[in-house]
Design a protein around this motif. Sequence first.
Motif, PDB file in Angstrom:
ATOM      1  N   ASP A   1      96.080 -20.916  54.779  1.00  8.44           N
ATOM      2  CA  ASP A   1      96.278 -22.012  53.804  1.00  8.44           C
ATOM      3  C   ASP A   1      95.023 -22.144  52.933  1.00  8.44           C
ATOM      4  OD1 ASP A   1      96.505 -24.392  52.408  1.00  8.44           O
ATOM      5  OD2 ASP A   1      97.479 -25.443  54.063  1.00  8.44           O
ATOM      6  N   ILE A   2      95.261 -22.183  51.629  1.00  4.08           N
ATOM      7  CA  ILE A   2      94.134 -22.216  50.691  1.00  4.08           C
ATOM      8  C   ILE A   2      93.278 -23.471  50.877  1.00  4.08           C
ATOM      9  CG2 ILE A   2      93.584 -22.403  48.218  1.00  4.08           C
ATOM     10  CD1 ILE A   2      96.001 -20.519  47.754  1.00  4.08           C
ATOM     11  N   ARG A   3      93.933 -24.584  51.221  1.00  9.04           N
ATOM     12  CA  ARG A   3      93.188 -25.847  51.331  1.00  9.04           C
ATOM     13  C   ARG A   3      92.220 -25.854  52.502  1.00  9.04           C
ATOM     14  NH1 ARG A   3      98.272 -28.173  49.547  1.00  9.04           N
ATOM     15  NH2 ARG A   3      98.940 -28.025  51.689  1.00  9.04           N
ATOM     16  N   SER A   4      92.542 -25.125  53.564  1.00  8.50           N
ATOM     17  CA  SER A   4      91.654 -25.150  54.735  1.00  8.50           C
ATOM     18  C   SER A   4      90.867 -23.845  54.877  1.00  8.50           C
ATOM     19  CB  SER A   4      92.479 -25.409  56.002  1.00  8.50           C
ATOM     20  OG  SER A   4      93.525 -24.474  56.071  1.00  8.50           O
ATOM     21  N   PHE A   5      90.837 -23.067  53.808  1.00  4.69           N
ATOM     22  CA  PHE A   5      90.117 -21.798  53.802  1.00  4.69           C
ATOM     23  C   PHE A   5      88.632 -22.020  54.093  1.00  4.69           C
ATOM     24  CE2 PHE A   5      87.699 -18.824  50.981  1.00  4.69           C
ATOM     25  CZ  PHE A   5      88.035 -17.634  51.619  1.00  4.69           C
ATOM     26  N   VAL A   6      88.079 -21.191  54.978  1.00  3.11           N
ATOM     27  CA  VAL A   6      86.636 -21.247  55.232  1.00  3.11           C
ATOM     28  C   VAL A   6      86.019 -19.983  54.624  1.00  3.11           C
ATOM     29  CG1 VAL A   6      84.830 -21.404  56.976  1.00  3.11           C
ATOM     30  CG2 VAL A   6      87.046 -22.509  57.371  1.00  3.11           C
ATOM     31  N   ASP A 145      88.816  -5.226  39.170  1.00  2.34           N
ATOM     32  CA  ASP A 145      89.677  -4.704  40.244  1.00  2.34           C
ATOM     33  C   ASP A 145      90.716  -5.746  40.657  1.00  2.34           C
ATOM     34  OD1 ASP A 145      88.365  -2.321  40.292  1.00  2.34           O
ATOM     35  OD2 ASP A 145      86.984  -2.892  41.911  1.00  2.34           O
ATOM     36  N   HIS A 146      90.247  -6.975  40.848  1.00  2.46           N
ATOM     37  CA  HIS A 146      91.147  -8.054  41.267  1.00  2.46           C
ATOM     38  C   HIS A 146      90.752  -9.323  40.526  1.00  2.46           C
ATOM     39  CE1 HIS A 146      93.076  -5.706  44.379  1.00  2.46           C
ATOM     40  NE2 HIS A 146      91.877  -5.268  44.739  1.00  2.46           N
ATOM     41  N   GLY A 147      91.108  -9.392  39.254  1.00  7.80           N
ATOM     42  CA  GLY A 147      90.743 -10.544  38.436  1.00  7.80           C
ATOM     43  C   GLY A 147      91.547 -11.776  38.818  1.00  7.80           C
ATOM     44  N   THR A 189      99.445  -5.404  36.203  1.00  3.47           N
ATOM     45  CA  THR A 189      98.014  -5.555  36.454  1.00  3.47           C
ATOM     46  C   THR A 189      97.773  -6.322  37.753  1.00  3.47           C
ATOM     47  OG1 THR A 189      96.196  -7.030  35.793  1.00  3.47           O
ATOM     48  CG2 THR A 189      98.186  -7.247  34.554  1.00  3.47           C
ATOM     49  N   ASN A 190      96.575  -6.131  38.313  1.00  4.00           N
ATOM     50  CA  ASN A 190      96.183  -6.892  39.504  1.00  4.00           C
ATOM     51  C   ASN A 190      95.760  -8.318  39.168  1.00  4.00           C
ATOM     52  OD1 ASN A 190      96.569  -4.930  41.406  1.00  4.00           O
ATOM     53  ND2 ASN A 190      94.519  -4.049  41.155  1.00  4.00           N
ATOM     54  N   LEU A 191      95.628  -8.587  37.878  1.00  3.00           N
ATOM     55  CA  LEU A 191      95.141  -9.915  37.476  1.00  3.00           C
ATOM     56  C   LEU A 191      96.132 -10.991  37.920  1.00  3.00           C
ATOM     57  CD1 LEU A 191      93.046 -11.485  35.802  1.00  3.00           C
ATOM     58  CD2 LEU A 191      94.440 -10.992  33.776  1.00  3.00           C
ATOM     59  N   ARG A 192      95.605 -12.065  38.531  1.00  5.10           N
ATOM     60  CA  ARG A 192      96.482 -13.138  38.991  1.00  5.10           C
ATOM     61  C   ARG A 192      96.118 -14.459  38.321  1.00  5.10           C
ATOM     62  NH1 ARG A 192      92.548 -11.992  42.693  1.00  5.10           N
ATOM     63  NH2 ARG A 192      91.682 -13.690  43.956  1.00  5.10           N
ATOM     64  N   CYS A 230      88.257 -19.873  47.383  1.00  4.06           N
ATOM     65  CA  CYS A 230      89.344 -19.004  47.863  1.00  4.06           C
ATOM     66  C   CYS A 230      90.069 -18.334  46.697  1.00  4.06           C
ATOM     67  CB  CYS A 230      90.321 -19.825  48.697  1.00  4.06           C
ATOM     68  SG  CYS A 230      91.655 -18.837  49.390  1.00  4.06           S
ATOM     69  N   LEU A 231      90.426 -19.105  45.678  1.00  2.42           N
ATOM     70  CA  LEU A 231      91.214 -18.534  44.572  1.00  2.42           C
ATOM     71  C   LEU A 231      90.424 -17.508  43.760  1.00  2.42           C
ATOM     72  CD1 LEU A 231      93.345 -21.547  43.291  1.00  2.42           C
ATOM     73  CD2 LEU A 231      94.152 -19.505  44.488  1.00  2.42           C
ATOM     74  N   MET A 232      89.101 -17.551  43.839  1.00  2.00           N
ATOM     75  CA  MET A 232      88.283 -16.554  43.133  1.00  2.00           C
ATOM     76  C   MET A 232      87.953 -15.353  44.023  1.00  2.00           C
ATOM     77  SD  MET A 232      87.730 -17.146  40.034  1.00  2.00           S
ATOM     78  CE  MET A 232      87.985 -18.523  38.902  1.00  2.00           C
ATOM     79  N   SER A 233      88.088 -15.519  45.330  1.00  2.00           N
ATOM     80  CA  SER A 233      87.661 -14.453  46.239  1.00  2.00           C
ATOM     81  C   SER A 233      88.824 -13.497  46.507  1.00  2.00           C
ATOM     82  CB  SER A 233      87.161 -15.050  47.552  1.00  2.00           C
ATOM     83  OG  SER A 233      88.263 -15.315  48.400  1.00  2.00           O
ATOM     84  N   ASN A 234      88.514 -12.357  47.107  1.00  2.00           N
ATOM     85  CA  ASN A 234      89.569 -11.384  47.411  1.00  2.00           C
ATOM     86  C   ASN A 234      90.490 -11.865  48.521  1.00  2.00           C
ATOM     87  OD1 ASN A 234      88.606  -9.829  45.379  1.00  2.00           O
ATOM     88  ND2 ASN A 234      87.671  -8.260  46.678  1.00  2.00           N
ATOM     89  N   GLU A 235      90.150 -12.978  49.165  1.00  2.00           N
ATOM     90  CA  GLU A 235      91.040 -13.566  50.172  1.00  2.00           C
ATOM     91  C   GLU A 235      92.365 -14.015  49.555  1.00  2.00           C
ATOM     92  OE1 GLU A 235      90.564 -13.814  53.464  1.00  2.00           O
ATOM     93  OE2 GLU A 235      88.613 -12.839  53.271  1.00  2.00           O
ATOM     94  N   SER A 236      92.382 -14.273  48.265  1.00  2.00           N
ATOM     95  CA  SER A 236      93.616 -14.774  47.640  1.00  2.00           C
ATOM     96  C   SER A 236      94.350 -13.697  46.832  1.00  2.00           C
ATOM     97  CB  SER A 236      93.311 -15.993  46.766  1.00  2.00           C
ATOM     98  OG  SER A 236      92.434 -15.622  45.708  1.00  2.00           O
ATOM     99  N   ILE A 237      93.980 -12.431  47.055  1.00  2.00           N
ATOM    100  CA  ILE A 237      94.749 -11.357  46.410  1.00  2.00           C
ATOM    101  C   ILE A 237      96.209 -11.512  46.838  1.00  2.00           C
ATOM    102  CG2 ILE A 237      95.183  -8.856  46.440  1.00  2.00           C
ATOM    103  CD1 ILE A 237      92.130  -8.471  46.663  1.00  2.00           C
ATOM    104  N   GLY A 238      97.108 -11.457  45.882  1.00  2.00           N
ATOM    105  CA  GLY A 238      98.531 -11.622  46.215  1.00  2.00           C
ATOM    106  C   GLY A 238      99.033 -13.038  45.972  1.00  2.00           C
TER     107      GLY A 238
END
Length: 250
Positions: A1-6, A145-147, A189-192, A230-238
């Motif tokens: 869950d994005i809200r509780s991401f560490v 790579d993952h914008g 594109t990988n851009l999200r 989280c939304l900027m990191s590679n943890e949120s790819i997808g």
Amino acid sequence: DIRSFVPSSNCLDGKTILVTGAGDGIGRVAALTYARYGATVLLLGRTSSKLEYVYDEIESLGGKQPAMLPMNLEGATYAEMQQLEGLINKEVGQLDGILHNAGVLGQLTPLEMYDVDTFAQVMKVNFTATFMLTQALLPLLKDADHGSVVFTSSTVGTHPRAFWGAYALSKQAVEGMSDIFTQETQNTTNLRFNCINPGGIRTNMRAHAYPGENPMSLKTPEDIMSAYVCLMSNESIGVRGQVVELQPKD
Ligand code: NDP
């Protein structure tokens, strides 16, 4: 869950992230937080003295050297934004993310009485300039790579509310834009693209909107930063095309 991401330390290492409205409120804290997690931060805002202050704060916490990009989104032209793209390309060579955070409240009044010049100003800063800047910077973002592009919405953007006028309409348009960009890019594109709705947060804007409220009853920008990271990191790819509500009860 994005809200509780560490976030893990240095999870933004190697990334360059532009933050609009980086001089104050949520944007200032997001810029400091991105720097703390290893990003090179590009500080865009309209008040140079505030950007200088944030620049110094980043230096003193040992973050990578930031850059200041003074720009008033109300009057900014597309040509200036394209120049900015050229400048970032030349000086930094990459752009991995944008946090579109700059915003103005406008009037809290019925549409019948809404000042039309204020209406246009709010739409320009909160929506049109956001679109223009995104489009102008797309060549760099698509090369990453993952914008990640993160827009800032609001509860009145998801559900229009009486007396919130241009602010609510601009935020509705921002949510629609995020959805359209998502549909138009997801196979190419990988851009999200995603939106964050921070909910009520202790800032100047919130104090103007709710003058009778005790600010101490509100969360601070620092309290909500894990989702911003989280939304900027590679943890949120997808994660694409979401409106991430940080305080669902608000
Ligand atoms: P603040 O008013 O504290 O900060 C807004 C920032 O945007 C400031 O740095 C301001 O610059 C900048 N800005 C305003 N106009 C322009 C412009 N024309 N050109 C460039 N920069 C500009 O607001 P918040 O931190 O509270 O809000 C941040 C975002 O979060 C906004 O998009 C807001 O709509 C959204 N939001 C906030 C909520 C809250 O409760 N706080 C709730 C829901 C959404 P300067 O300081 O120089 O004026």
